[in-house]
Design an enzyme around this catalytic site. Structure first.
Site, mmCIF file in Angstrom:
data_model
loop_
_atom_site.group_PDB
_atom_site.id
_atom_site.type_symbol
_atom_site.label_atom_id
_atom_site.label_comp_id
_atom_site.label_asym_id
_atom_site.label_seq_id
_atom_site.Cartn_x
_atom_site.Cartn_y
_atom_site.Cartn_z
ATOM 1 N N SER A 231 0.807 -1.221 0.000
ATOM 2 C CA SER A 231 0.000 0.000 0.000
ATOM 3 C C SER A 231 0.841 1.273 0.000
ATOM 4 O O SER A 231 0.347 2.347 -0.345
ATOM 5 C CB SER A 231 -0.956 0.011 1.191
ATOM 6 N N ASP B 5 -2.386 6.349 11.747
ATOM 7 C CA ASP B 5 -1.658 5.913 10.554
ATOM 8 C C ASP B 5 -0.367 6.711 10.445
ATOM 9 O O ASP B 5 -0.366 7.862 10.005
ATOM 10 C CB ASP B 5 -2.523 6.107 9.303
ATOM 11 N N HIS C 53 1.561 5.375 6.150
ATOM 12 C CA HIS C 53 1.220 5.993 4.870
ATOM 13 C C HIS C 53 1.475 7.498 4.950
ATOM 14 O O HIS C 53 1.849 8.024 5.999
ATOM 15 C CB HIS C 53 -0.233 5.700 4.508
#
Length: 419
Positions: free
Chosen positions: A150, A387, A390
């Site tokens: 990702s 998070d 990312h």
């Protein structure tokens, strides 16, 4: 830069002056010289003084000739982040239709926006500004593939948004199979219709095949990671013009053995194989495929180094956070050591003319301020983990794509149909 020299200058001629006139003239010239020396360096520093480099509010000079930067002698991975208020204007904003909601940090409630104003400045050379129109023309009738986890998707979405700035009619950019960009786990293929260019993303966290346990495997084995067998997606990529791979984030015990995924080589499962040994074997499998299928003079293959995470006060599932980070790291002692996965990638790339490293680790390590943190997509539970792996978009992955563009310029990249 080419070897063109400046034309020779002719010394100016002067009339004969009196001593008084000469003194006045020399004083005037001296004042002009001092002024010229001082003014270019009179920009004001911000409140923070970097130990890793100086931070300035600074306008970058325009780059008009992309071709003048096609052969840099430069390691783009070494440098510093500088403050540049014009930088976000060059790229795109969160209204770009190709972004996952989870990467739109400002729309998700993040109030500070300084994380968008940092520009990477390599040592001893200039990083070419991303020119979407130039990239599109060089890529006409081509195919660009991103494959990995990702984090690679993060970079791919950034790339789509950056490249779309060269297209006036955004409706002529579309997913070829009508698939939505959000929450998609397979592959996505976007067509830039005016240029007959496809830009694809394949979700492959391990790159190699995930398989069922072979007959006779221990009951603890829920599945196997076939370190000597690439995913069948690889059959689709022969003939691609540019391939950008990434990996490493899933190669840990939490996402392998603790989930019942063990490593298989040949027909047997090796219950004692270390995760990093397995990653090394999978990279060697990847290397063999690249050497057999790609030509260094015609194709452009990259493997991204590890993109750091910035969880503090715990891991991602133990209350780790990063929402207090509003500026890049300033203390050298807080910079993490080179991850082991990078050493393995470097070893497998050694001697490969048909693939090269896209080194993003150090520049990303400094940018602890660039993550979504608690500003996640709408509908995320309040107690969900932050998070810190990312990246917000626009943000740090845009710089990864500028590095990609610079490397391609250095290799005089063009698709076969545009040469």
């Amino acid at each position: 830069m080419d070897n063109n020299k400046f034309p020779p200058r002719q010394l100016p001629t002067f009339q004969i002056f009196t001593k008084k006139e000469l003194k006045i003239t020399f004083c005037f010239l001296f004042l002009i010289l001092i002024t010229l020396l001082i003014i270019p360096f009179s920009f004001q520093p911000t409140s923070l003084f970097f130990s890793l480099g100086f931070r300035f509010r600074f306008r970058r000079p325009p780059i008009s000739d992309v071709n003048s930067l096609t052969k840099p002698v430069c390691d783009f991975s070494k440098g510093r982040w500088v403050w540049d208020e014009t930088y976000p204007i060059q790229l795109y904003d969160e209204d770009c239709p190709f972004l996952d909601p989870g990467f739109r940090c400002r729309k998700n409630g993040r109030l500070d926006k300084g994380y968008r104003n940092w520009r990477w400045q390599p040592e001893n050379c200039l990083l070419p500004r991303f020119n979407a129109s130039d990239f599109l023309n060089r890529s006409r009738n081509g195919r660009i593939v991103f494959a990995g986890d990702s984090i690679g998707r993060n970079q791919w979405e950034s790339f789509l948004c950056m490249l779309s700035q060269g297209v006036s009619n955004k409706s002529l950019i579309y997913e070829e199979h009508g698939k939505p960009i959000s929450k998609h786990r397979g592959f996505l293929s976007f067509m830039f219709f005016e240029y007959n260019l496809t830009v694809q993303y394949y979700r492959l966290p391990f790159l190699v095949t995930i398989d069922r346990p072979p007959l006779g495997a221990p009951k603890i084995v829920k599945g196997t990671i076939r370190v000597d067998k690439l995913h069948w997606y690889f059959d689709r990529w022969a003939g691609a013009d540019v391939l950008v791979f990434n990996g490493g984030h899933w190669w840990n015990s939490d996402k392998t053995t603790k989930m019942g995924l063990y490593f298989q080589e040949g027909e047997s499962v090796n219950m004692k194989m270390d995760v990093m040994d397995a990653f090394s074997k999978s990279l060697k499998t990847w290397r063999s495929w690249v050497l057999a299928n790609f030509n260094a003079k015609r194709d452009f293959v990259f493997f991204c180094s590890f993109a750091p995470v910035h969880y503090r006060n715990g891991t991602w599932n133990e209350g780790g956070n990063c929402d207090d980070n509003k500026e890049p790291e300033t203390k050298q002692e807080n910079i993490q050591l080179e991850p082991q996965s990078n050493n393995l990638v470097s070893q497998v790339l050694e001697g490969m003319n048909s693939a090269q490293l896209l080194n993003i680790t150090y520049l990303s390590e400094i940018r602890k301020d660039g993550h979504p943190s608690k500003y996640r997509e709408p509908g995320t539970p309040i107690d969900a983990p932050q998070d810190c792996s990312h990246w917000c978009l626009p943000g740090v992955p845009d710089t990864w794509n500028e590095l990609l563009y610079a490397h391609l310029l250095a290799k005089n990249f063009r698709t076969m149909t545009t040469r």
